[in-house]
Write an enzyme that holds these catalytic residues in place. Structure first.
Site, PDB file in Angstrom:
ATOM      1  N   GLU A 280      19.782  11.944   4.761  1.00 30.53           N
ATOM      2  CA  GLU A 280      18.576  12.289   4.001  1.00 30.53           C
ATOM      3  C   GLU A 280      18.790  13.604   3.250  1.00 30.53           C
ATOM      4  O   GLU A 280      18.306  13.760   2.127  1.00 30.53           O
ATOM      5  CB  GLU A 280      17.341  12.397   4.924  1.00 30.53           C
ATOM      6  CG  GLU A 280      16.648  11.061   5.211  1.00 30.53           C
ATOM      7  CD  GLU A 280      15.691  10.590   4.085  1.00 30.53           C
ATOM      8  OE1 GLU A 280      15.559  11.301   3.072  1.00 30.53           O
ATOM      9  OE2 GLU A 280      15.101   9.509   4.235  1.00 30.53           O
TER      10      GLU A 280
ATOM     11  N   TYR B   1       0.049   0.861   6.496  1.00 30.68           N
ATOM     12  CA  TYR B   1       1.207   0.044   6.109  1.00 30.68           C
ATOM     13  C   TYR B   1       1.402  -1.074   7.129  1.00 30.68           C
ATOM     14  O   TYR B   1       1.191  -0.867   8.320  1.00 30.68           O
ATOM     15  CB  TYR B   1       2.463   0.918   6.026  1.00 30.68           C
ATOM     16  CG  TYR B   1       2.320   2.033   5.033  1.00 30.68           C
ATOM     17  CD1 TYR B   1       2.756   1.873   3.723  1.00 30.68           C
ATOM     18  CD2 TYR B   1       1.710   3.230   5.381  1.00 30.68           C
ATOM     19  CE1 TYR B   1       2.599   2.887   2.789  1.00 30.68           C
ATOM     20  CE2 TYR B   1       1.546   4.251   4.453  1.00 30.68           C
ATOM     21  CZ  TYR B   1       1.997   4.077   3.158  1.00 30.68           C
ATOM     22  OH  TYR B   1       1.835   5.066   2.240  1.00 30.68           O
TER      23      TYR B   1
ATOM     24  N   SER C 202      -8.269  -5.813 -11.745  1.00 33.06           N
ATOM     25  CA  SER C 202      -7.499  -7.056 -11.648  1.00 33.06           C
ATOM     26  C   SER C 202      -6.256  -7.058 -12.545  1.00 33.06           C
ATOM     27  O   SER C 202      -5.319  -7.800 -12.276  1.00 33.06           O
ATOM     28  CB  SER C 202      -8.386  -8.249 -11.987  1.00 33.06           C
ATOM     29  OG  SER C 202      -9.015  -8.048 -13.233  1.00 33.06           O
TER      30      SER C 202
HETATM   31 CA   LIG Z   1       1.345   0.381  10.174  1.00 39.24          CA
HETATM   32 CA   LIG Z   2      14.754   7.740   5.641  1.00 34.92          CA
END
Ligand SMILES: [Ca+2]
Ligand SMILES: [Ca+2]
Ligand SMILES: *[C@@H]1O[C@H](CO)[C@@H](O)[C@H](O)[C@H]1NC(C)=O
Ligand SMILES: *[C@@H]1O[C@H](CO)[C@@H](O)[C@H](O)[C@H]1NC(C)=O
Ligand SMILES: *[C@@H]1O[C@H](CO)[C@@H](O)[C@H](O)[C@H]1NC(C)=O
Ligand SMILES: *[C@@H]1O[C@H](CO)[C@@H](O)[C@H](O)[C@H]1NC(C)=O
Ligand SMILES: *[C@@H]1O[C@H](CO)[C@@H](O)[C@H](O)[C@H]1NC(C)=O
Ligand SMILES: *[C@@H]1O[C@H](CO)[C@@H](O)[C@H](O)[C@H]1NC(C)=O
Ligand SMILES: [Ca+2]
Length: 551
Positions: free
Chosen positions: A212, A157, A230
């Site tokens: 949470e 990420y 695609s």
């Molecule tokens: Ca990262």
């Molecule tokens: Ca969180």
């Protein structure tokens, strides 16, 4: 890597398209082709402008020599050497029949080369042209990698937008810790900070329980992933680039960003779209997506999307390389809902003998089994995998065959079948089987697509027990239903197709696809979508936009 080569081939061999645009620009502004080429370069952002001018300098002498004779871009491209014709192969032509014989153009190439003291011809590889090499290296690097370019903690990420960053998967709220990323089960209930990047952390002062737990526990959060081609990456070449009347600085201002996203728009796509459209100069239409609706259904899912789709992907490249760029920790992350959506390339290619290059049912079976085995091993227990059947690409020809392509709008002179023939002649068509004037060829392509779909259907029906960790589904309602729905509403099918390539689904098509898929899932397989989180309103009032999508 194949895709990279194909893209570069397309760019270089599509010389007639680019030069045709320059001709039209000259026509509009009543100026020479040389001046028009400089004008076009002037529209480019800095990064591209310089190489463009260097290229213009190189092509200049060819233009002066040839355009004076008022002949077509096809001839000029042949003279430059960007339109090499193999012996025994016809010369590919997009524009009207030229006055000059192509052999004369080849002869002129020799004369001009002599004059320029060039020792060898350009030999089709645009990357050998002056000024272009740096762009080629840049493009090769971008299209060759399916992982985030800037990712300090290597969790996959990123906080950079393009280059497989948060356009493609949720932004990393902590790029120094690999265990902090979208989709993680909260570490220590996120009492002090946000480990899963959904913007929910801290404790409720009244009950002192972690948010949470209060808002997300028991709501079965989950992410959305697409393993695709695609169509899922949402390939879109702005028609503003191919319509000479619309060329301007404005339409090229995002060019580097667009290339760094592989000419794809995952942030606006039907499965993982999440963004407001900030590029209205080059892409228009509503955004809707499965991710967006999963988030609205349960706001604990914020940022948990991954678009693992690659232009040109087919079942083999997915199994060989692409699937490995999917990130999920089997123990520490929440389950996911994965779309396996390779909807055309197994029957699509640019080869003259298109059928010989289609995936066989046996190979399709082996590739799909290999990918499912990998997903079964990788994904958290209780994840869902939906295999999509292939599309029936006959709708493309049926809805575009009598329409004018954007490149022909100025003079009403180029239809889609002409572009199809041109790309097939150059052997760079994204799909010779369906983008073809021969109805038998189109029908046979669909017949193979149906066979391959049935392979997937069969795996889901008979072999699901091989994959105990995942719930496996098959469906083929996606694509034709989209067109049926649109026609029932009084629309025309061509309105859902990308105007430039005449192949992909456009922004409107992507958003309707999301809606159709969602409605079907809700009716047929609601378990895939999870529960509606009763705390959504409280999450919104406590955490606002939950940190949005930008880091
Ligand atoms: Ca990262
Ligand atoms: Ca969180
Ligand atoms: C185009 O330019 C030429 C000379 O540069 C001029 O003679 C001609 O009148 C112009 N045509 C139009 C339509 O402006
Ligand atoms: C999109 O724009 C709306 C209205 O300005 C805003 O409320 C919303 O947060 C934006 N969404 C994203 C993903 O930026
Ligand atoms: C996966 O979860 C199911 C219940 O959803 C359970 O029956 C099964 O034993 C689990 N499998 C593994 C390998 O933990
Ligand atoms: C169309 O394609 C089929 C199958 O390849 C071929 O047999 C036939 O000759 C083609 N028809 C035309 C008109 O080219
Ligand atoms: C192609 O398939 C369509 C629909 O099944 C059919 O109506 C048509 O006759 C077929 N054409 C050819 C040339 O096979
Ligand atoms: C899949 O299921 C079919 C039908 O039950 C079976 O014949 C086949 O061996 C299975 N394939 C694999 C790879 O297990
Ligand atoms: Ca991280």
């Amino acid at each position: 890597m194949l895709v990279v080569v194909m893209m570069l081939l397309l760019f270089s061999r599509a010389c007639s398209i680019g030069l045709g645009l320059v001709y039209q620009l000259g026509e509009i502004n009543n100026e020479t082709v040389t001046k028009a080429l400089e004008r076009l370069c002037g529209f480019m952002p800095e990064k591209i402008k310089h190489p463009c001018l260097v290229l213009a300098d190189f092509i200049g002498p060819f233009l002066v020599g040839l355009v004076a004779q008022k002949d077509t871009p096809d001839v000029v491209c042949t003279a430059i050497g960007l339109c090499k014709t193999d012996p025994g192969h016809e010369t590919c032509r997009l524009w009207k029949k030229p006055k000059m014989d192509f052999n004369v153009a080849v002869e002129m190439r020799r004369m001009i080369m002599d004059r320029l003291k060039l020792t060898r011809p350009v030999d089709e590889d645009i990357c050998n042209l002056p000024g272009i090499k740096e762009i080629c290296d840049w493009v090769k690097k971008i299209f060759g990698s399916h992982d985030a370019a800037f990712d300090i903690d290597s969790d996959g990420y990123s906080n950079f937008e393009a280059l497989r960053g948060y356009s493609w998967r949720g932004a990393d709220c902590n790029d120094a810790r690999g265990d902090y990323h979208p989709g993680a089960r909260p570490i220590n209930s996120d009492i002090t900070d946000d480990s899963n990047c959904n913007g929910i952390y801290g404790s409720d002062p009244a009950s002192t329980r972690p948010y949470e737990e209060v808002f997300c526990e028991g709501t079965e959060p989950r992410g959305v992933v697409v393993l695709g081609d695609s169509i899922s990456a949402h390939f879109h070449l702005p028609e503003e680039w191919l319509d000479s009347r619309k060329l301007s600085k404005k339409v090229f201002q995002h060019l580097p960003f667009i290339i760094e996203n592989e000419i794809d728009w995952p942030e606006l796509s039907s499965i993982t779209g999440f963004a407001n459209n900030s590029w209205p100069e080059v892409i228009q239409g509503p955004m809707d997506s499965i991710y967006k609706r999963m988030f609205e259904r349960n706001r604990c899912n914020h940022r948990d999307y991954q678009n693992i789709a690659v232009n040109g992907a087919r079942s083999s490249s997915m199994a060989d390389t692409i699937m490995y760029s999917l990130k999920r920790n089997g123990e520490k992350d929440y389950p996911v809902f994965v779309f396996y959506a390779l909807v055309g390339n197994d029957v699509c290619n640019g080869h003259p003998d298109t059928f010989a290059h289609m995936t066989t049912p046996q190979k399709m079976h082996d590739n799909a089994i290999q990918t499912m085995k990998y997903l079964d091993k990788l994904l958290p227990n209780g994840s869902y995998v939906m295999m999509s059947g292939l599309a029936d690409g006959r709708v493309l020809y049926n809805s575009l065959h009598d329409r004018i392509h954007p490149i022909g709008r100025l003079n009403n002179d180029v239809t889609y079948p002409t572009v199809y023939d041109y790309l097939n002649c150059l052997e760079v068509s994204p799909c010779t089987g369906w983008m073809n004037k021969n109805e038998t060829v189109r029908n046979l392509t669909t017949a193979r697509a149906l066979e391959l779909s049935n392979v997937l259907k069969d795996i889901a029906a008979n072999n699901a027990s091989m994959f105990p960790n995942i719930h496996l589904y098959y469906s083929d309602f996606f694509y034709h239903t989209v067109f049926e729905y649109w026609e029932k509403k009084g629309g025309q099918p061509w309105q859902l197709i990308e105007p430039v390539d005449g192949f992909h689904s456009n922004q409107l098509g992507q958003s309707i696809t999301a809606q159709i898929i969602w409605d079907n899932l809700e009716q047929l397989f609601p378990e895939i979508l999870g529960k509606v989180n009763p705390n959504n309103d409280k999450i919104r009032s406590t955490f606002g936009d939950q940190g949005g999508y930008r880091p």
